[in-house]
Design an enzyme around this catalytic site. Structure first.
Site, PDB file in Angstrom:
ATOM      1  N   THR A 149      -9.261  -6.291   3.515  1.00 33.27           N
ATOM      2  CA  THR A 149      -8.036  -7.039   3.198  1.00 33.27           C
ATOM      3  C   THR A 149      -7.520  -6.617   1.828  1.00 33.27           C
ATOM      4  O   THR A 149      -8.259  -6.644   0.840  1.00 33.27           O
ATOM      5  CB  THR A 149      -8.305  -8.544   3.222  1.00 33.27           C
ATOM      6  OG1 THR A 149      -8.973  -8.864   4.441  1.00 33.27           O
ATOM      7  CG2 THR A 149      -7.008  -9.322   3.158  1.00 33.27           C
TER       8      THR A 149
ATOM      9  N   THR B 284      -1.553  -7.653  -0.893  1.00 35.23           N
ATOM     10  CA  THR B 284      -0.151  -7.204  -0.912  1.00 35.23           C
ATOM     11  C   THR B 284       0.724  -8.376  -0.484  1.00 35.23           C
ATOM     12  O   THR B 284       0.229  -9.458  -0.128  1.00 35.23           O
ATOM     13  CB  THR B 284       0.085  -6.038   0.067  1.00 35.23           C
ATOM     14  OG1 THR B 284      -0.121  -6.522   1.395  1.00 35.23           O
ATOM     15  CG2 THR B 284      -0.831  -4.860  -0.198  1.00 35.23           C
TER      16      THR B 284
ATOM     17  N   ASN C 275       2.106   4.782   7.231  1.00 35.83           N
ATOM     18  CA  ASN C 275       1.648   3.505   6.672  1.00 35.83           C
ATOM     19  C   ASN C 275       2.400   2.297   7.219  1.00 35.83           C
ATOM     20  O   ASN C 275       1.853   1.194   7.234  1.00 35.83           O
ATOM     21  CB  ASN C 275       1.792   3.588   5.144  1.00 35.83           C
ATOM     22  CG  ASN C 275       1.729   2.237   4.470  1.00 35.83           C
ATOM     23  OD1 ASN C 275       0.659   1.685   4.262  1.00 35.83           O
ATOM     24  ND2 ASN C 275       2.902   1.688   4.133  1.00 35.83           N
TER      25      ASN C 275
ATOM     26  N   ASP D 169      13.903   2.999  10.996  1.00 34.07           N
ATOM     27  CA  ASP D 169      12.982   2.053  11.631  1.00 34.07           C
ATOM     28  C   ASP D 169      12.054   2.875  12.517  1.00 34.07           C
ATOM     29  O   ASP D 169      12.539   3.629  13.378  1.00 34.07           O
ATOM     30  CB  ASP D 169      13.801   1.047  12.461  1.00 34.07           C
ATOM     31  CG  ASP D 169      12.951  -0.065  13.032  1.00 34.07           C
ATOM     32  OD1 ASP D 169      11.793   0.197  13.436  1.00 34.07           O
ATOM     33  OD2 ASP D 169      13.441  -1.198  13.087  1.00 34.07           O
ATOM     34  N   VAL D 170      10.739   2.736  12.342  1.00 32.05           N
ATOM     35  CA  VAL D 170       9.810   3.588  13.103  1.00 32.05           C
ATOM     36  C   VAL D 170       9.843   3.292  14.604  1.00 32.05           C
ATOM     37  O   VAL D 170       9.273   4.049  15.389  1.00 32.05           O
ATOM     38  CB  VAL D 170       8.354   3.515  12.570  1.00 32.05           C
ATOM     39  CG1 VAL D 170       8.270   3.999  11.138  1.00 32.05           C
ATOM     40  CG2 VAL D 170       7.753   2.129  12.737  1.00 32.05           C
TER      41      VAL D 170
ATOM     42  N   TYR E 273      -3.550  -7.529  16.432  1.00 33.49           N
ATOM     43  CA  TYR E 273      -3.565  -6.599  15.291  1.00 33.49           C
ATOM     44  C   TYR E 273      -4.742  -5.621  15.408  1.00 33.49           C
ATOM     45  O   TYR E 273      -4.583  -4.406  15.219  1.00 33.49           O
ATOM     46  CB  TYR E 273      -3.642  -7.397  13.988  1.00 33.49           C
ATOM     47  CG  TYR E 273      -3.664  -6.527  12.759  1.00 33.49           C
ATOM     48  CD1 TYR E 273      -2.541  -5.789  12.393  1.00 33.49           C
ATOM     49  CD2 TYR E 273      -4.801  -6.426  11.963  1.00 33.49           C
ATOM     50  CE1 TYR E 273      -2.556  -4.973  11.264  1.00 33.49           C
ATOM     51  CE2 TYR E 273      -4.824  -5.626  10.835  1.00 33.49           C
ATOM     52  CZ  TYR E 273      -3.702  -4.900  10.484  1.00 33.49           C
ATOM     53  OH  TYR E 273      -3.725  -4.096   9.382  1.00 33.49           O
TER      54      TYR E 273
ATOM     55  N   ILE F 218       0.838  -1.201   0.000  1.00 36.09           N
ATOM     56  CA  ILE F 218       0.000   0.000   0.000  1.00 36.09           C
ATOM     57  C   ILE F 218       0.875   1.255   0.000  1.00 36.09           C
ATOM     58  O   ILE F 218       0.583   2.234  -0.700  1.00 36.09           O
ATOM     59  CB  ILE F 218      -0.925   0.002   1.242  1.00 36.09           C
ATOM     60  CG1 ILE F 218      -1.920  -1.158   1.164  1.00 36.09           C
ATOM     61  CG2 ILE F 218      -1.649   1.335   1.385  1.00 36.09           C
ATOM     62  CD1 ILE F 218      -2.681  -1.418   2.467  1.00 36.09           C
TER      63      ILE F 218
ATOM     64  N   LYS G   7      -4.870  -1.410  15.656  1.00 37.45           N
ATOM     65  CA  LYS G   7      -5.572  -0.526  14.724  1.00 37.45           C
ATOM     66  C   LYS G   7      -6.694   0.258  15.431  1.00 37.45           C
ATOM     67  O   LYS G   7      -7.026   1.374  15.034  1.00 37.45           O
ATOM     68  CB  LYS G   7      -6.107  -1.323  13.534  1.00 37.45           C
ATOM     69  CG  LYS G   7      -4.987  -1.874  12.648  1.00 37.45           C
ATOM     70  CD  LYS G   7      -4.093  -0.771  12.093  1.00 37.45           C
ATOM     71  CE  LYS G   7      -2.960  -1.293  11.231  1.00 37.45           C
ATOM     72  NZ  LYS G   7      -2.112  -0.207  10.689  1.00 37.45           N
TER      73      LYS G   7
END
Ligand code: NAI
Length: 249
Positions: free
Chosen positions: A177, A180, A80, A53-54, A145, A18, A149
């Site tokens: 979904t 990717t 993202n 690296d975030v 997960y 994405i 979010k």
């Protein structure tokens, strides 16, 4: 003239999926685009890569400042970068919980904090956070997960409120979904990857997964100055999974 002419965007996790589709779409609409990712080799020539690296604040600050210096400011931030997790609360250990929340939630806070001094100098500042329909729908085996979010959704509303008077818009995109490499990696761990992929397609009311380009279109919409009154929203791009109840084929 395109709506993003003269604007600069930074896309985290923009080397794949994405993020890459968004970086290319923003470029097509006229923006100059930097990518922040752990791997930036092999990016298309139109994108400028910055390795970071975030989860590492120092590397994030260095990359964000370097991108703004190189491209002449920062107007659009696409948060993202993210990682997945499959399992119930019994199946993810403490280390996985800490890692996923660090990347998916704290990572967004780190990058945005580093970007804010640059965004405040923009007359068209926009932040777009990658959320998911998992934030508002009970999907099987997504406890960790979905929690990450859900936090992204709350963070989006909080950030939008904190910065609206500074002229900085903050929105989220919530995909269903999306086909990717992430999904490729996930289905590879199931006993029958082909059946798992077919189940993910069938779960969408449209009967197919969302494409990265369709999510990129929503990101461009939220990034554009023509969406100047849109802030504190989550734009759902989910093939109907949230609200439609169709008969099974
Ligand atoms: P992907 O795995 O294809 O791409 C993720 C990118 O983020 C990769 O380039 C990776 O190197 C980068 N990244 C991962 N950890 C990083 C870190 N610590 N620091 C910097 N970069 C890092 O994933 P995809 O599918 O493109 O997902 C992107 C975003 O969209 C994620 O936030 C994900 O949660 C969200 N999303 C994805 C959906 C899907 O079905 N693929 C559905 C809903 C939301």
């Amino acid at each position: 003239m395109s709506d993003l002419d003269g604007l600069v965007a930074l896309v985290t996790g923009g080397a794949s999926g994405i993020g890459l589709a968004a970086a290319l779409a923003l470029t097509d609409r006229g923006a100059r685009v930097a990518v922040l990712d752990v791997v930036v080799d092999g990016l298309p020539d139109t994108l400028v890569g910055f390795r970071a690296d975030v989860t590492d604040r120092a590397s994030v600050v260095a990359a964000v400042d370097a991108a703004a210096d190189r491209l002449g400011g920062l107007d659009i931030l696409v948060n993202n970068a993210g990682i997945g997790a499959v399992g119930t609360v019994e199946e993810n250990d403490d280390e996985q919980w800490a890692r996923v929340l660090d990347v998916n939630v704290v990572g967004m806070a780190r990058v945005t904090a580093a970007a804010l001094p640059h965004l405040r100098r923009s007359s068209a500042a926009s932040v777009i956070n990658l959320c998911s329909v998992a934030a508002l729908n009970g999907l099987p085996q997504r406890a960790l997960y979905a929690s990450s979010k859900g936090a992204v959704l709350s963070l989006t509303y909080a950030m939008a409120t904190d910065h609206v008077r500074e002229g900085i818009r903050v929105n989220a995109v919530s995909p269903g979904t999306v086909s990717t490499q992430w999904v490729d990696r996930m289905v590879a761990n199931f006993p029958d990857p082909v059946a798992e992929r077919a189940a993910l397609d069938a779960r969408q009311a449209t009967g197919r997964m969302v494409t990265p380009e369709e999510v990129a279109g929503a990101i461009c919409y939220l990034a554009s100055p023509t969406s100047g009154s849109t802030t504190g929203t989550a734009l759902v791009v989910d093939g109907g999974i949230t609200h439609l109840r169709v008969r099974p084929l």
